[in-house]
Design an enzyme around this catalytic site. Sequence first.
Site, PDB file in Angstrom:
ATOM      1  N   CYS A 123      31.183  21.029  -6.230  1.00 42.66           N
ATOM      2  CA  CYS A 123      31.760  22.354  -6.483  1.00 42.66           C
ATOM      3  C   CYS A 123      33.231  22.304  -6.886  1.00 42.66           C
ATOM      4  O   CYS A 123      33.707  23.161  -7.630  1.00 42.66           O
ATOM      5  CB  CYS A 123      31.563  23.268  -5.282  1.00 42.66           C
ATOM      6  SG  CYS A 123      32.384  22.719  -3.770  1.00 42.66           S
ATOM      7  N   LYS A 196      24.884  24.294   7.426  1.00 42.77           N
ATOM      8  CA  LYS A 196      26.016  24.927   6.737  1.00 42.77           C
ATOM      9  C   LYS A 196      25.613  26.330   6.314  1.00 42.77           C
ATOM     10  O   LYS A 196      24.728  26.510   5.473  1.00 42.77           O
ATOM     11  CB  LYS A 196      26.424  24.096   5.523  1.00 42.77           C
ATOM     12  CG  LYS A 196      27.621  24.655   4.757  1.00 42.77           C
ATOM     13  CD  LYS A 196      27.989  23.722   3.606  1.00 42.77           C
ATOM     14  CE  LYS A 196      29.172  24.242   2.817  1.00 42.77           C
ATOM     15  NZ  LYS A 196      29.514  23.346   1.691  1.00 42.77           N
ATOM     16  N   ARG A 206      38.397  27.808  -0.558  1.00 43.46           N
ATOM     17  CA  ARG A 206      38.102  27.905  -1.987  1.00 43.46           C
ATOM     18  C   ARG A 206      39.382  28.099  -2.793  1.00 43.46           C
ATOM     19  O   ARG A 206      39.460  27.671  -3.947  1.00 43.46           O
ATOM     20  CB  ARG A 206      37.088  29.022  -2.230  1.00 43.46           C
ATOM     21  CG  ARG A 206      35.713  28.664  -1.653  1.00 43.46           C
ATOM     22  CD  ARG A 206      34.705  29.783  -1.707  1.00 43.46           C
ATOM     23  NE  ARG A 206      33.448  29.346  -1.099  1.00 43.46           N
ATOM     24  CZ  ARG A 206      32.407  30.127  -0.890  1.00 43.46           C
ATOM     25  NH1 ARG A 206      32.457  31.398  -1.247  1.00 43.46           N
ATOM     26  NH2 ARG A 206      31.310  29.638  -0.315  1.00 43.46           N
ATOM     27  N   ARG A 218      26.377  31.399  -3.069  1.00 40.72           N
ATOM     28  CA  ARG A 218      25.701  30.155  -2.678  1.00 40.72           C
ATOM     29  C   ARG A 218      24.593  30.403  -1.654  1.00 40.72           C
ATOM     30  O   ARG A 218      24.181  29.499  -0.947  1.00 40.72           O
ATOM     31  CB  ARG A 218      26.738  29.170  -2.125  1.00 40.72           C
ATOM     32  CG  ARG A 218      27.734  28.732  -3.183  1.00 40.72           C
ATOM     33  CD  ARG A 218      28.828  27.862  -2.634  1.00 40.72           C
ATOM     34  NE  ARG A 218      29.710  27.424  -3.720  1.00 40.72           N
ATOM     35  CZ  ARG A 218      30.980  27.092  -3.568  1.00 40.72           C
ATOM     36  NH1 ARG A 218      31.531  27.121  -2.372  1.00 40.72           N
ATOM     37  NH2 ARG A 218      31.714  26.715  -4.600  1.00 40.72           N
ATOM     38  N   GLU A 234      16.759  22.206   9.750  1.00 42.20           N
ATOM     39  CA  GLU A 234      17.665  21.486   8.849  1.00 42.20           C
ATOM     40  C   GLU A 234      18.183  20.209   9.506  1.00 42.20           C
ATOM     41  O   GLU A 234      18.200  19.138   8.885  1.00 42.20           O
ATOM     42  CB  GLU A 234      18.844  22.390   8.461  1.00 42.20           C
ATOM     43  CG  GLU A 234      18.492  23.504   7.501  1.00 42.20           C
ATOM     44  CD  GLU A 234      18.451  23.028   6.057  1.00 42.20           C
ATOM     45  OE1 GLU A 234      18.660  21.826   5.807  1.00 42.20           O
ATOM     46  OE2 GLU A 234      18.208  23.861   5.166  1.00 42.20           O
ATOM     47  N   LYS A 249      28.652  24.071  10.438  1.00 42.47           N
ATOM     48  CA  LYS A 249      29.759  24.722   9.733  1.00 42.47           C
ATOM     49  C   LYS A 249      29.377  26.151   9.399  1.00 42.47           C
ATOM     50  O   LYS A 249      28.304  26.362   8.806  1.00 42.47           O
ATOM     51  CB  LYS A 249      30.071  23.939   8.446  1.00 42.47           C
ATOM     52  CG  LYS A 249      31.172  24.554   7.596  1.00 42.47           C
ATOM     53  CD  LYS A 249      31.348  23.782   6.289  1.00 42.47           C
ATOM     54  CE  LYS A 249      32.457  24.421   5.451  1.00 42.47           C
ATOM     55  NZ  LYS A 249      32.625  23.757   4.146  1.00 42.47           N
ATOM     56  N   SER A 275      38.408  26.984   7.239  1.00 44.15           N
ATOM     57  CA  SER A 275      39.675  27.528   6.752  1.00 44.15           C
ATOM     58  C   SER A 275      39.925  28.964   7.210  1.00 44.15           C
ATOM     59  O   SER A 275      41.047  29.326   7.558  1.00 44.15           O
ATOM     60  CB  SER A 275      39.704  27.461   5.229  1.00 44.15           C
ATOM     61  OG  SER A 275      38.642  28.208   4.657  1.00 44.15           O
ATOM     62  N   TYR A 314      41.833  21.841  10.565  1.00 42.60           N
ATOM     63  CA  TYR A 314      43.168  21.871   9.978  1.00 42.60           C
ATOM     64  C   TYR A 314      44.245  21.936  11.059  1.00 42.60           C
ATOM     65  O   TYR A 314      45.424  21.756  10.764  1.00 42.60           O
ATOM     66  CB  TYR A 314      43.283  23.074   9.036  1.00 42.60           C
ATOM     67  CG  TYR A 314      42.242  23.071   7.951  1.00 42.60           C
ATOM     68  CD1 TYR A 314      42.417  22.329   6.793  1.00 42.60           C
ATOM     69  CD2 TYR A 314      41.041  23.776   8.099  1.00 42.60           C
ATOM     70  CE1 TYR A 314      41.439  22.303   5.802  1.00 42.60           C
ATOM     71  CE2 TYR A 314      40.066  23.750   7.116  1.00 42.60           C
ATOM     72  CZ  TYR A 314      40.273  23.013   5.979  1.00 42.60           C
ATOM     73  OH  TYR A 314      39.296  22.972   5.001  1.00 42.60           O
TER      74      TYR A 314
END
Length: 327
Positions: A123, A196, A206, A218, A234, A249, A275, A314
């Site tokens: 991406c 995810k 992004r 998505r 999954e 996530k 983020s 982060y």
Amino acid sequence: MNDIAFKRHRRLRSSASMRALVRENYLRADDFIYPMFVIEGEGIKNEVPSMPGVYQVSLDLLLDEVKEVYDLGIKAIMFFGVITAKDEIGTGAYIDDGIVQKATRLVKKEFPDLLIVADTCLCEYTSHGHCGVIHENDVDNDESLKLLAKTAVSQAKAGADIIAPSNMMDGFVAVIRHALDEAGFTHIPIMSYAVKYASAFYGPFRDAADSAPQFGDRKTYQMDPSNRLEALREAQSDIEEGADFIMVKPALSFLDIIRDVRNHVQTPVVAYNVSGEYAMVKAAAQNGWIDEKSVVLEMLTSMKRAGADIILTYFAKDVAKWLKEEN
């Protein structure tokens, strides 16, 4: 009140030393993976507007940034690439002189014992911003797998210690595992973004990675946030295909999913403190509405308590500094 029976739970909270003695979960610098954005060009250190303290860094400045992380005792970083020359098939993801490949070679030479995790997706490199090849206005699952396998092998050749596919294509772990093995990288583990969700918390990322989809969304390949059992399906399929780590996530809104996954798998579980979660805390702290340190430590501890072994965050540098100050 001796004739009334009740429990004295406060006995184990009576002092800081007593609370530390019985504490069940701890945060350590070893728990963290620190995400880094590597950008083309020279002399660039751009702060991401929606992520105070997070930067896009060019290769010539990268080692100084990595040294700070390394000196704080953080043992792993993850690279995301930021490029300008994008195309329909994300060529920049898998060419040998791609930005992540260059960053990996550079850092491994100077810090050979630092673990480098390579985000394996398209991406950031496609002109349309989707995580695969577009065919008739949709992501072609199987054609995308071929390019993701090439990306993983290219990253491993550059020196990546862990391959972390984040694309959510069906079969991505199986195809990448096969490609790595065929190329002689049987020792390289896969950290699968197995669970995810199609989350609203990805906006600042992004911006940082310049990876927003140019049309649609998505939701045909990332999971519906309403679903719980799907996460177990999954995770299980990725383990069967060869995943060595299972990631959930985002983390904060999906603590129940982290616990579910932890209860059902025996591989290490990774929580991605994304983020948007970071940006919310930073914004509130800058406005004086919360105590940032206390909130961050509580938030990340909740992820450990839910069952995460590793946290991709982060906040890694901030927390590592706080932990050093306490010691």
